[in-house]
Design a protein around this motif. Structure first.
Motif, short mmCIF file in Angstrom:
data_model
loop_
_atom_site.label_atom_id
_atom_site.label_comp_id
_atom_site.label_asym_id
_atom_site.label_seq_id
_atom_site.Cartn_x
_atom_site.Cartn_y
_atom_site.Cartn_z
N ILE A 1 0.82 -1.21 0.00
CA ILE A 1 0.00 0.00 0.00
C ILE A 1 0.85 1.26 0.00
CG2 ILE A 1 -1.98 -1.09 1.10
CD1 ILE A 1 -1.04 0.00 3.75
N PHE A 2 2.08 1.19 0.55
CA PHE A 2 2.91 2.39 0.61
C PHE A 2 3.53 2.70 -0.74
CE2 PHE A 2 2.96 0.51 4.86
CZ PHE A 2 2.40 1.56 5.58
N ALA A 3 3.57 1.73 -1.64
CA ALA A 3 4.10 1.99 -2.98
C ALA A 3 3.22 2.96 -3.75
CB ALA A 3 4.24 0.67 -3.75
N SER A 4 1.98 3.05 -3.33
CA SER A 4 1.06 3.95 -4.02
C SER A 4 1.25 5.40 -3.60
CB SER A 4 -0.40 3.54 -3.73
OG SER A 4 -0.67 3.63 -2.35
N LEU A 5 2.02 5.64 -2.51
CA LEU A 5 2.29 7.02 -2.12
C LEU A 5 3.31 7.61 -3.10
CD1 LEU A 5 2.58 6.70 1.76
CD2 LEU A 5 0.76 7.79 0.48
N PRO A 6 2.96 8.64 -3.81
CA PRO A 6 3.89 9.19 -4.83
C PRO A 6 5.06 9.91 -4.16
CG PRO A 6 1.93 10.55 -4.64
CD PRO A 6 1.69 9.35 -3.78
N ASN A 7 6.19 9.90 -4.79
CA ASN A 7 7.39 10.55 -4.30
C ASN A 7 7.60 11.87 -5.04
OD1 ASN A 7 8.05 8.42 -2.56
ND2 ASN A 7 8.99 7.27 -4.25
N GLY A 8 8.19 12.77 -4.36
CA GLY A 8 8.53 14.03 -5.01
C GLY A 8 7.39 15.02 -5.10
N ILE A 9 6.26 14.75 -4.50
CA ILE A 9 5.12 15.70 -4.52
C ILE A 9 4.75 16.00 -3.08
CG2 ILE A 9 2.84 16.19 -5.50
CD1 ILE A 9 3.25 13.92 -7.43
N PRO A 10 5.52 16.80 -2.40
CA PRO A 10 5.24 17.06 -0.98
C PRO A 10 3.94 17.83 -0.81
CG PRO A 10 6.94 18.56 -1.81
CD PRO A 10 6.69 17.58 -2.91
N GLY A 11 3.21 17.42 0.25
CA GLY A 11 1.97 18.09 0.60
C GLY A 11 0.73 17.49 -0.01
N LYS A 12 0.84 16.76 -1.07
CA LYS A 12 -0.35 16.17 -1.68
C LYS A 12 -0.86 15.00 -0.87
CE LYS A 12 -2.23 14.44 -6.01
NZ LYS A 12 -1.98 14.12 -7.43
N HIS A 13 0.06 14.17 -0.38
CA HIS A 13 -0.30 13.04 0.47
C HIS A 13 0.59 13.06 1.71
CE1 HIS A 13 -2.92 11.39 -2.57
NE2 HIS A 13 -1.94 11.44 -3.46
N PRO A 14 0.13 12.47 2.82
CA PRO A 14 0.92 12.53 4.06
C PRO A 14 2.20 11.73 3.96
CG PRO A 14 -0.95 11.06 4.31
CD PRO A 14 -1.13 11.74 2.99
N THR A 15 3.21 12.19 4.73
CA THR A 15 4.47 11.45 4.80
C THR A 15 4.35 10.33 5.80
OG1 THR A 15 5.33 12.87 6.54
CG2 THR A 15 5.70 13.59 4.26
N LEU A 16 5.34 9.47 5.82
CA LEU A 16 5.35 8.35 6.77
C LEU A 16 5.42 8.86 8.21
CD1 LEU A 16 7.70 5.79 4.99
CD2 LEU A 16 5.24 5.59 5.33
N LEU A 17 6.19 9.96 8.42
CA LEU A 17 6.30 10.49 9.79
C LEU A 17 4.96 11.04 10.26
CD1 LEU A 17 9.77 12.30 9.68
CD2 LEU A 17 9.22 10.00 10.47
N GLU A 18 4.24 11.70 9.39
CA GLU A 18 2.92 12.21 9.76
C GLU A 18 1.96 11.06 10.06
OE1 GLU A 18 2.80 16.40 7.24
OE2 GLU A 18 2.09 14.54 6.32
N LEU A 19 2.03 10.03 9.24
CA LEU A 19 1.20 8.86 9.51
C LEU A 19 1.59 8.22 10.83
CD1 LEU A 19 1.10 7.20 5.97
CD2 LEU A 19 -0.80 8.31 7.14
N PHE A 20 2.89 8.14 11.10
CA PHE A 20 3.36 7.50 12.33
C PHE A 20 2.85 8.24 13.57
CE2 PHE A 20 6.56 7.45 15.72
CZ PHE A 20 6.55 6.11 16.04
N THR A 21 3.06 9.55 13.61
CA THR A 21 2.64 10.30 14.80
C THR A 21 1.13 10.28 14.97
OG1 THR A 21 2.68 12.32 13.44
CG2 THR A 21 4.65 11.81 14.76
N ARG A 22 0.40 10.34 13.85
CA ARG A 22 -1.06 10.31 13.93
C ARG A 22 -1.56 8.97 14.48
NH1 ARG A 22 -5.96 12.94 14.30
NH2 ARG A 22 -7.42 12.33 12.65
N LEU A 23 -1.05 7.88 13.94
CA LEU A 23 -1.48 6.56 14.37
C LEU A 23 -1.02 6.25 15.79
CD1 LEU A 23 -0.77 4.58 11.08
CD2 LEU A 23 -3.00 5.23 11.98
N PHE A 24 0.17 6.75 16.16
CA PHE A 24 0.66 6.49 17.52
C PHE A 24 -0.25 7.14 18.57
CE2 PHE A 24 3.22 7.37 21.26
CZ PHE A 24 3.81 6.14 21.49
N VAL A 25 -0.66 8.37 18.31
CA VAL A 25 -1.52 9.06 19.27
C VAL A 25 -2.87 8.36 19.37
CG1 VAL A 25 -2.74 11.22 19.73
CG2 VAL A 25 -0.37 11.27 18.97
N LEU A 26 -3.44 7.97 18.25
CA LEU A 26 -4.74 7.29 18.28
C LEU A 26 -4.65 5.93 18.95
CD1 LEU A 26 -6.15 8.19 14.75
CD2 LEU A 26 -6.76 9.21 16.94
#
Length: 1634
Positions: free
Chosen positions: A539-564
């Motif tokens: 599923i992470f292969a579908s995250l496009p590279n080189g287009i910051p801001g369009k989709h969340p980064t792994l760190l943003e996903l990590f902190t979000r999921l950790f808090v929840l």
């Protein structure tokens, strides 16, 4: 038409008479349903046996002029049942069948008979269809319209017999057509429509099965002309004018059925009118399922034949059926659901033929203008839901493609899915859209271009808060937010798991929803979908590279999921969330991959195993530990990654504004990250983010903010302290800096808000001090104190107090670790005590506990605080803690608790924390001073609470003391000086009414003993006593008190023992609680018994006080304890015990009686009293005065009985009483009999003349004594204390009519349970046989009878003496004496045949005299007792001795057979069976068989006696009579199980008698007729049934001429009996005659 002739023989004439009588009885209005049913059954039973006689008789009776409708109904119903039996209809005579048909046809004109008439015609049509149709066609008379039932019957006949009825179809239709204009009312039109539908369906069935039809050449076209005419008339004249909804559905259903059989030309001609009329009906009657089903049929027919007719009317048709589709169906009504489905089917039919028109119409209902009105108009909302429902139906059609209309559909849905601006839509619309999206996806209509907004719509609904508030307008089923969310979660799950090809539609857009704050509630659902998709692809292969801001980064996903993940126990799909977090974490860096792969599994196990006892704190610690470890590992390899993770945590704070728990956990995680982060800019920005976003009103956020500050202080203490100092200084001057604005939210707040903000700041100080390095804290302590001390002044809010207490405690702990004094300790102590004083009397917050704990920590700081100050503080704390109600007594409602505290601690936790804090303060006090003075001061403070009237104050003060003694601060040097006083206090509480107090006191005593002896004399008895203290009997157990006393005085010596006893005497015995005082008395008794020496000098004072108080104590338990103390002293010095006089008033004073029992425990003293009392009863006069109506008992007798009663209850006298039982028992039995009905004596003169009111009152109580009860109580105590069986017959012994029976029962129980000297009993009873008092003679005879019943005496000479006594007294003038003589004679059967034969003359003499006894007292009469005795003697006596008396015995039993008492009847029958079994010799047997025949009717009738016991006895008698009767048939009858009914058993027995003894039948009948007028309804009903069975046997045996002529009239007359059962049996009997 005349009836067919029937044979005129006698049998047929009798049958006709019986039928007439039964039908006539049906007309009686008093008959109940069971009788009517039996009459019908009887007629039916005769009918199936003699149909050729019964049916004509019924039809003939029907012709009578005065016949009622009820009788007509019986006749027709019975005929219908008869012809339905087996194949009787096929065997029926044709002429009789025609007459039945005529009768049925005639009944169609009667409203009450029309239904059965119709049923009868339908039944006859199965074999006589031609005759039925001929008769039915006659009903079509010119100018006369047949009834509703006529048309219904025609339709049923055509449905029941298609092949035989179709030949008449043309005639029926031709006759029906002219009658259509005459059908004006609705019922007749319904009937015609229903019949026409059945005609057409029958024709279609006939043609469809032409291979089986009689005439295969029949075609539908043969009848088209008639059906065309009917169709046209109904369509043109009825359909347009119909108003009744039910009639409308009938008409439309008829037209839709007939439309299948009319000609195509006629259909084309009338198509337009048919359609318009059908639409009009559906418009007027939308909820009629038959109408909508008819419309669907019409549309199918027209679409397949005349499609052009539909198009002009399409618009109006669509409007009508769409309105029906928008009406929500009521799923509790199946017909309404069916109607709704038929409407949807109409749309499906139209869509097949006019797709563009239908789609355009439906899309128009989804326009933005319509949606904007949804908020205000319920009808518009239903319109949108209806359109979506129809579209969903059309999309889901398997055989029709919808792909051409997908794009327009999505465009039409755009105002709903992505409204701009947003429009408030109801949950019903959202739910319908979600279902439609799933259907579109399932049918593969979604593309990459059109799916994102649809998926976003579904996830948006998944994020709706799960409330149960309906969001739907009235008129639709209420759909709650919770239901909508669950439905859309299911839709998303199905899209992910079951719909093919959805992966490309869902990825990577699902990641966007994870970090979007609007979809926080849906993150877990999305995580579940992502985890499932990861099993199919990366599923992470579908995250496009080189287009910051369009989709969340792994760190943003990590902190979000950790808090929840911090709140997995509160949400669903926790496993999926953790798994997705693991996937993200392992993608961040390979450094932590191994750590996360191993830890997540452990976390999942933790969640599953602790789900029922969830520990949120432990869960958070586990997650934070995992995060901390991960960040430390990353710092060593990629330090910049730690700072970026910290930034991500800080940037996501705003996502949790509405989620305080998640926000609090985010603070904790951010604090852990700040501890490791090293970038000052990142740290400063993160701290500002924490302080600016904290919601101070939430305690969880305040604490989390402080905890985060504490973690960060480990690395950034100076930065944090500078921020806090700046805020504190501005607060003290009433100004706010820019940082203050950050801390308070940037706005002016109310005072309450300022207090909460201050509390947050104080907590941050506290955690910063704890988390920072100790050297830095000591260096900054003065600055910290200057900043925080002003905050204590005027603190009133709970939050502020809570924070200040925590700050004081944490600061003191930190300083104690470094042994550093605190300059401001006295000020802080003052503030903490002030906080405690200001707390309310109810426990509403944790301030009290926190303040006491803080004081304990402050007291441990150097230097030592003066003891007076500690005493004052302890008194203050105790007065504020112990009066608090424990959790189970909490009466405060949740609204009374501080709202901010209510979420923090529940009452139970608050209570435990408060008590623990107080205990720790006491331990701290002992630990500081380490001397007995501190312990004495502590006990002085606790004493009022240990003696409190409140259970919970005593218990919790004991628990506190126990914890203090148990602590390591207690030593032998501290406790020894106060050991006696402390032991006495604990011994008093060891017998407390509260079991918790008892156990705690003993546990405390055990600990005291261990400390006092320095664990040298550890005794396990303390543990056993503590366990037994929970038993209910522990308070009243002498053994328990002795054990407790022994445990305490074992550790005491000399002066301490004297202090201990004095504590028990002066404090314990004066205890207000009775149980405690009694327990102290028992403990004191044990102490005096084992430790008498040291206290012997005080014995005179103790005894004097106890003896004086004994007579005036009210509490029995205390009195017993005091008596025990007196006995304990008496064991050492018997001169102290005074002599007890015999002449005491009766009844004895309670205290005197107790003392008698206590002193009577000495065997030597008891034996003398026993002899004296027995002499007074045996030799002294029983009565002082004897008058004809009154007997006054002498006072010495009552005194002797009273003393004996108490003496028998004394412990230790069992052997003495058992040794003298044969002397005591007869005397008391005879005395008890004599006391029945006796009066008490007058009081002595001294009592009357006495001026002492107390003494006078005691002697005057003699008037109120019941001598009989006193004697019975004395006897009861004797039996009870000699280990004899205590019977339940004592109440009988006080009754003047039942006393002898009570004596007998009591004696029998005693003789059977005790090994007694019967010879002495026999000799002791003999003198009483010749006394003048009847009761004494009756008692002696009753005891003799009971002795024989118990198989005693075993000595033959003694037995002969008893038999002679009974034989002599069998002619006594008192009937009660005679009765027990007979009973005793009957009991000789227990001794076997030899002894019975030896005394046979006496036995037979006594029994015969008893049978002839004229004194009849029901069950207590001598004849009844004689029957019982004879029943016992016959089986064992030598039969040769009774053969001459057998018939004599049998003749004497006849009156008992008809007794009104059921038990006597049953006994007589049982005895008759015994006599029959004893018969020997042909002559005797023949005579007895004749007697059996004479009694046969009585026996047969009582087989069904109204009392089951008599019935069972009679059946048992028959089994004994069978050997004499030698009847195989009767043997077979009684071989059936016991569940056989009386009717069947009677039928079997009568059949046997009719076969084997036909000559006796007339005699039986003559005898049974005599019972027709019996007073017992049961006997009359049994007699009727028996007569019916006997007459049927006589008829079968051709003995009818020998029967009495009035048998039939008698049975017929019984049909009018007032009892329903009698009438029922009479009807049943009449049905059995032939």
């Amino acid at each position: 038409m005349d009836l067919p002739e029937t044979p005129k023989d006698a049998i047929n004439l009798d049958i006709q008479k019986i039928i007439s009588a039964l039908v006539e009885a049906e007309n009686d209005k008093e008959k109940d349903d069971s009788v009517k049913s039996q009459i019908s059954n009887s007629v039916y039973a005769l009918g199936i046996k003699h149909p050729s006689s019964v049916i004509p008789a019924l039809l003939a009776y029907r012709k009578q002029q005065h016949i009622s409708r009820q009788q007509k109904l019986l006749i027709l119903t019975t005929i219908n049942s008869i012809i339905d039996h087996a194949d009787l209809l096929s065997k029926l005579d044709e002429k009789l069948a025609i007459y039945i048909i005529e009768a049925a046809v005639a009944s169609l004109n009667d409203k009450e008979l029309v239904e059965i008439g119709s049923d009868l015609l339908v039944s006859m049509s199965r074999n006589f269809c031609i005759e039925v149709m001929k008769q039915m066609l006659n009903l079509f008379q010119p100018g006369i319209l047949p009834t509703v039932t006529t048309f219904q019957t025609f339709g049923r006949i055509f449905s029941a017999n298609v092949y035989d009825s179709i030949p008449f179809l043309s005639a029926v239709l031709s006759m029906l057509i002219p009658m259509l204009p005459e059908a004006k009312n609705e019922p007749i039109r319904k009937a015609i429509c229903s019949a026409v539908s059945q005609f057409s369906e029958a024709l279609l069935e006939y043609v469809a099965n032409e291979n089986e039809a009689p005439d295969p050449s029949v075609k539908i076209s043969f009848y088209s002309h008639e059906f065309n005419a009917i169709f046209e008339y109904i369509l043109n004249n009825w359909l347009a004018k119909v108003r009744d909804p039910e009639l409308a559905s009938y008409v439309l259903h008829a037209l839709s059925s007939v439309a299948r059989v009319i000609s195509k030309e006629k259909l084309q001609e009338q198509a337009e009118r048919l359609l318009s009329s059908a639409v009009a009906i559906v418009r007027r009657h939308p909820h009629e399922s038959n109408a909508t089903a008819g419309l669907a049929v019409v549309l199918e027919i027209l679409a397949s034949n005349v499609r052009s007719t539909l198009e002009p009317q399409l618009d109006g048709l669509i409007d009508v059926i769409f309105a029906q589709a928008c009406a929500p169906p009521d799923y509790s009504k199946p017909m309404g659901v069916k109607s709704h489905n038929e409407v949807l089917r109409c749309f499906a039919i139209l869509h097949l033929n006019f797709p563009d028109k239908i789609i355009s119409f439906l899309f128009g209902k989804l326009s933005p203008n319509v949606l904007k009105m949804t908020v205000n108009k319920d009808a518009t909302d239903r319109t949108v839901v209806g359109a979506l429902t129809i579209i969903n139906k059309l999309v889901n059609q398997q055989d029709v493609s919808f792909s051409f209309y997908v794009t327009p559909l999505l465009k039409a849905l755009d105002p709903i899915v992505s409204p701009t601006p947003p429009v408030a839509l109801s949950n019903n619309i959202k739910l319908s859209v979600g279902q439609l999206i799933l259907t579109l996806a399932d049918r593969q209509y979604l593309t990459l271009e059109n799916s994102p907004q649809l998926i976003e719509f579904v996830i948006r609904q998944c994020a709706v808060p799960a409330t149960t508030i309906p969001r739907s307008p009235s008129g639709l089923e209420s759909i709650t937010d919770e239901a909508l969310r669950a439905s859309c979660e299911n839709v998303l799950h199905l899209l992910t798991t079951t719909v093919q090809g959805m992966e490309s539609h869902l990825l990577p857009s699902l990641f966007d929803f994870v970090v979007d704050g609007r979809y926080t509630e849906a993150v877990r659902t999305v995580a579940r979908c992502l985890c499932h998709l990861n099993t199919k692809q990366d599923i992470f292969a579908s995250l496009p590279n080189g287009i910051p801001g369009k989709h969340p980064t792994l760190l943003e996903l990590f902190t979000r999921l950790f808090v929840l993940s911090g709140s997995v126990a509160e949400k669903a799909d926790d496993e999926a969330l953790l798994r997705l977090l693991q996937l993200v974490a392992t993608r961040i860096s390979d450094v932590i991959k191994e750590l996360w792969d191993g830890t997540i599994d452990e976390l999942e196990v933790f969640v599953k195993t602790t789900a029922d006892r969830w520990d949120e704190k432990a869960w958070h610690e586990s997650l934070l530990k995992l995060l901390n470890t991960s960040l430390r590992d990353l710092r060593n390899v990629e330090p910049d990654l730690v700072n970026r993770i910290t930034e991500c945590f800080a940037s996501q704070i705003t996502l949790y504004t509405e989620y305080p728990n998640e926000k609090a956990f985010l603070y904790l995680a951010l604090g852990s990250a700040l501890e490791i982060a090293n970038d000052p800019l990142v740290v400063n920005k993160a701290l500002d983010g924490i302080f600016s976003n904290v919601f101070h009103q939430k305690l969880t956020e305040r604490q989390a903010c402080a905890a985060a500050t504490g973690h960060a202080s480990a690395s950034h203490f100076d930065l944090i302290l500078s921020k806090l100092d700046g805020f504190s200084s501005k607060e003290s001057h009433g100004k706010r800096s820019s940082f203050l604005n950050i801390f308070s939210g940037g706005k002016d707040k109310q005072d309450n808000m300022d207090e909460k903000t201050k509390a947050t700041m104080v907590l941050c100080y506290a955690h910063a001090v704890v988390g920072a390095p100790k050297p830095l804290v000591l260096a900054r302590i003065d600055d910290i104190m200057r900043s925080i001390m002003p905050l204590f002044v005027g603190a009133k809010d709970f939050a502020t107090k809570h924070a200040l207490c925590r700050l004081t405690e944490m600061l003191a702990k930190t300083l104690r670790e470094t042994n550093t004094p605190l300059e401001k300790r006295a000020n802080l102590m003052f503030h903490m005590k002030d906080f405690v004083k200001s707390e309310p009397s109810e426990l509403r917050s944790s301030v009290r506990a926190l303040a006491i704990t803080a004081c304990s920590e402050l007291a441990l700081l150097p230097p030592k605080i003066p003891m007076e100050e500690m005493e004052d503080a302890l008194l203050l704390f105790c007065n504020n803690v112990f009066p608090l109600l424990p959790p189970r007594h909490d009466s405060a409602s949740p609204m009374q608790l501080d709202l901010t505290n209510n979420a923090y601690l529940n009452y139970e936790v608050l209570w435990e924390a408060t008590c623990t804090a107080l205990t720790e303060f006491m331990i701290t006090m002992i630990r500081i001073y380490r001397n007995s003075e501190a312990l004495t001061a502590l006990l002085k403070t606790l004493k009022p609470f240990l003696e409190s009237d409140s259970d919970h104050e005593r218990y919790h003060s004991l628990v506190t003391l126990y914890r203090v003694v148990q602590s390591d601060a207690m030593s032998e040097l501290i406790i020894s000086p106060v050991l006696g006083m402390l032991s006495g206090m604990m011994a008093t509480r060891a017998v407390d009414p509260d079991a918790r107090c008892r156990e705690t006191a003993l546990q405390c005593g055990s600990q005291i003993a261990a400390v006092a002896t320095m664990n040298k004399d550890a005794d396990e008895g303390w543990t056993e006593a503590a366990k037994s203290s929970w038993l209910k009997e522990s308070l009243t157990s002498h053994a328990y008190a002795t054990k407790v006393a022994g445990l305490f005085f074992k550790i005491l010596e000399g002066e301490q023992l004297l202090k201990y006893v004095r504590q028990l005497y002066y404090q314990g015995l004066m205890e207000k609680r009775v149980l405690t005082a009694a327990g102290i008395g028992a403990i004191l008794q044990a102490t005096l018994k084992h430790k008498y020496g040291p206290v012997s000098g005080q014995s005179v004072e103790i005894v004097a006080g106890l003896l004086y108080a004994l007579k005036f104590l009210k509490e029995s338990t205390v009195k017993v304890a005091v008596e025990g103390c007196i006995r304990a002293i008496a064991e050492h010095d018997t001169n102290i015990v005074a002599q007890v006089l015999m002449n005491q008033p009766v009844p004895l004073h309670a205290s005197v009686a107790d003392l008698w029992r206590s002193l009577g425990a000495v065997p030597a003293f008891a034996s003398v009293l026993l002899v004296h009392c027995l002499d007074a009863l045996r030799n002294g006069p029983l009565f002082a005065e004897v008058h004809p109506s009154v007997k006054c008992v002498s006072l010495p007798v009552l005194q002797s009985l009273a003393v004996l009663t108490e003496l028998f209850q004394a412990s230790g006298n069992v052997e003495l009483l058992q040794a003298n039982f044969a002397d005591i028992f007869p005397v008391l039995m005879v005395t008890a009999a004599a006391m029945v009905g006796a009066q008490p004596p007058k009081p002595p003169f001294v009592a009357i003349a006495s001026e002492n009111s107390a003494v006078d009152a005691e002697w005057k109580q003699v008037y109120k004594v019941n001598p009989s009860r006193l004697a019975v109580d004395c006897l009861k105590q004797l039996l009870k204390n000699t280990n004899s069986v205590v019977p339940i017959s004592f109440e009988m012994m006080e009754d003047t009519g039942m006393y002898a029976e009570g004596l007998y029962v009591t004696s029998k129980c005693v003789f059977q349970s005790v090994d007694i000297n019967t010879g002495k009993i026999v000799s002791n009873l003999a003198p009483y046989l010749d006394l003048e008092i009847d009761a004494q003679r009756a008692a002696a005879v009753a005891m003799y009878a009971a002795m024989l019943e118990s198989k005693k005496p075993s000595n033959h000479s003694q037995l002969a003496m008893v038999v002679n006594h009974l034989g002599t007294k069998s002619s006594d003038q008192a009937s009660v004496v005679r009765i027990f003589c007979i009973r005793g004679i009957g009991s000789l059967s227990n001794f076997g045949p030899d002894m019975v034969d030896a005394h046979a003359p006496v036995i037979l003499k006594v029994i015969l005299a008893g049978l002839d006894d004229s004194a009849d007292n029901g069950m207590t009469s001598a004849p009844v007792e004689a029957m019982k005795a004879l029943n016992r003697i016959i089986p064992i006596i030598d039969r040769s001795r009774i053969q001459d008396d057998l018939i004599s015995f049998a003749l004497r039993l006849r009156p008992s057979f008809e007794s009104d008492t059921p038990m006597i009847r049953g006994m007589a029958f049982a005895l008759f069976g015994q006599l029959a079994a004893a018969a020997e010799g042909d002559h005797i047997k023949e005579a007895f068989v004749q007697e059996i025949h004479n009694l046969m009717v009585i026996l047969l009738l009582h087989l069904n006696d109204e009392y089951i016991e008599v019935s069972l006895s009679t059946k048992a008698v028959f089994r004994l009579l069978l050997p004499l009767m030698k009847s195989e048939g009767m043997n077979n009858a009684f071989s059936y199980p016991d569940g056989i009914t009386y009717g069947r058993l009677l039928r079997l027995l009568c059949t046997s008698l009719g076969t084997e003894h036909p000559d006796k039948i007339p005699m039986y009948i003559n005898l049974v007729i005599g019972y027709f007028r019996s007073e017992s309804a049961a006997m009359r009903s049994n007699a009727a049934l028996l007569a019916g069975n006997l007459v049927s046997q006589a008829t079968a045996a051709n003995e009818k001429n020998a029967l009495p002529g009035h048998i039939y009239p008698s049975l017929v007359q019984m049909l009018s009996d007032k009892d329903a059962t009698v009438r029922l049996r009479a009807a049943e009997a009449l049905g059995m005659l032939y």
